[in-house]
Scaffold this motif. Structure first.
Motif, PDB file in Angstrom:
ATOM      1  N   PHE A 193       0.852  -1.187   0.000  1.00 33.81           N
ATOM      2  CA  PHE A 193       0.000   0.000   0.000  1.00 33.81           C
ATOM      3  C   PHE A 193       0.887   1.236   0.000  1.00 33.81           C
ATOM      4  N   CYS A 194       0.535   2.212  -0.839  1.00 35.24           N
ATOM      5  CA  CYS A 194       1.336   3.431  -0.950  1.00 35.24           C
ATOM      6  C   CYS A 194       0.446   4.654  -0.893  1.00 35.24           C
ATOM      7  N   ASP A 195       0.858   5.627  -0.113  1.00 37.75           N
ATOM      8  CA  ASP A 195       0.159   6.906  -0.069  1.00 37.75           C
ATOM      9  C   ASP A 195       1.112   7.954   0.487  1.00 37.75           C
ATOM     10  N   LEU A 196       0.981   9.185  -0.040  1.00 33.08           N
ATOM     11  CA  LEU A 196       1.805  10.274   0.472  1.00 33.08           C
ATOM     12  C   LEU A 196       1.514  10.550   1.940  1.00 33.08           C
ATOM     13  N   VAL A 197       0.276  10.265   2.347  1.00 32.02           N
ATOM     14  CA  VAL A 197      -0.076  10.320   3.765  1.00 32.02           C
ATOM     15  C   VAL A 197       0.103   8.902   4.309  1.00 32.02           C
ATOM     16  N   LYS A 198       1.241   8.668   4.920  1.00 28.90           N
ATOM     17  CA  LYS A 198       1.635   7.314   5.289  1.00 28.90           C
ATOM     18  C   LYS A 198       0.602   6.609   6.161  1.00 28.90           C
TER      19      LYS A 198
END
Length: 343
Positions: free
Chosen positions: A34-39
């Protein structure tokens, strides 16, 4: 059993409520990254499904355990990330709109060809039974000669369901580029092409930004379309329908009329010129409310099924590009006050 290991790039509302939710129900899928700029958003999914967490999508793409990815990011990142994923040897399911310029969509298509992997675009409208049966009815001649249509997709706007509300990227020109037209209009452009099984050649667009003062992008549009066989109709896309969501399509032929998702009780109605009426409820389509989210959209299932069976994905990049072209032509028409003809 063949298992496809999937990574999610973008853990906002679409990534979580549509992609992850549907993947998690498929027996051939293992969610591994899973990847997101908001960790914290990625970590929240890790707590449920396990796997790894990334803030940088390039690090996820370097993960050799990931075989396929869903790109659920702001529109302006679709091409960049999809191309990088294909070059990294991953299959890609990209959210719509596929891209925001013809050039970047061409580069996505070329990257797919070079990679030997598959790129699918998430157009769920053509995958529901109502629309597939409608396409069959038309192909079989049950409506006779088709001469007109109207199709609409409107609701109150992403602020009602987006994880960031009014601060969402959906309303920021530099990230979304297109508003209601890129979010909803492209779905209906794709649907009309699919149901009629022909291309749109002329586009007239009237596009406005009147309903949402906090937004930088279009929130309401009406388009006039003409197909290659001279079928004319209207397409409306709106984030300003403050009431019941409208996702209806009506197809008019000289032997009958199809009403699709246009009736609260029956999602498919065929009325022939001789008085025959066929009423069916095939289950409808996902909406953004809690009840609607529980319905299958079939997109992730169709993507994984194609990979498992080593078949072509049902919504190819070449096909999806043509739907975005209609939307881009509508913007050009609105800008120039001219009908745009596809050469």
């Amino acid at each position: 059993m063949i298992m496809i290991k999937v990574g999610i790039i973008g853990c906002g509302s679409i990534g979580v409520k549509r992609h992850i939710a549907e993947y998690s129900k498929l027996e051939n899928v293992e969610l591994v990254a899973f990847c997101d700029l908001v960790k914290e958003r990625a970590e929240a999914q890790q707590e449920i499904y396990g796997g790894k967490v990334y803030e940088d999508y390039t690090e996820l793409l370097a993960d050799e355990s990931v075989e396929a990815v869903s790109v659920c990011t702001p529109n302006y990142k679709h091409a960049e990330i999809s191309i990088a994923a294909l070059e990294a040897g991953k299959h890609v399911l990209c959210e719509k709109p596929m891209g925001i310029t013809l050039d970047e969509m061409d580069r996505m298509i070329e990257a797919e060809k070079k990679s030997g992997k598959q790129l699918m675009v998430g157009h769920n409208q053509r995958l529901i039974k109502e629309h597939q049966v409608a396409r069959d009815y038309i192909a079989e001649g049950r409506l006779g000669r088709i001469y007109s249509f109207r199709t609409a997709f409107g609701h109150g706007g992403p602020e009602g369901w987006s994880v960031d509300g009014k601060d969402s990227w959906f309303f920021k020109k530099d990230q979304a580029v297109m508003g209601a037209m890129g979010d909803l209009g492209v779905h209906k452009a794709d649907l009309i092409r699919y149901i009629l099984d022909e291309e749109v050649v002329d586009v007239g667009g009237f596009i406005s930004k009147e309903a949402k003062e906090f937004s930088d992008v279009d929130d309401n549009a009406v388009c006039i379309l003409r197909t290659e066989s001279n079928v004319i109709g209207t397409l409306q896309a709106s984030w300003a329908f403050y009431g019941e969501e409208d996702n209806s399509t009506v197809i008019y032929g000289d032997k009958g009329v199809l009403n699709l998702l246009d009736d609260p009780e029956y999602s498919f109605i065929f009325t022939s010129s001789t008085g025959e009426v066929v009423r069916e409820n095939y289950g409808g389509i996902q909406t953004n409310d809690d009840e609607g989210q529980s319905k299958k959209s079939f997109v992730m299932e169709a993507f994984i099924d194609a990979l498992v069976k080593d078949e072509r994905v049902p919504v190819t990049a070449e096909d999806a590009k043509k739907s975005v072209e209609i939307i881009l032509n509508a913007f050009e028409s609105d800008r120039t006050n001219k009908i745009i003809t596809e050469e």
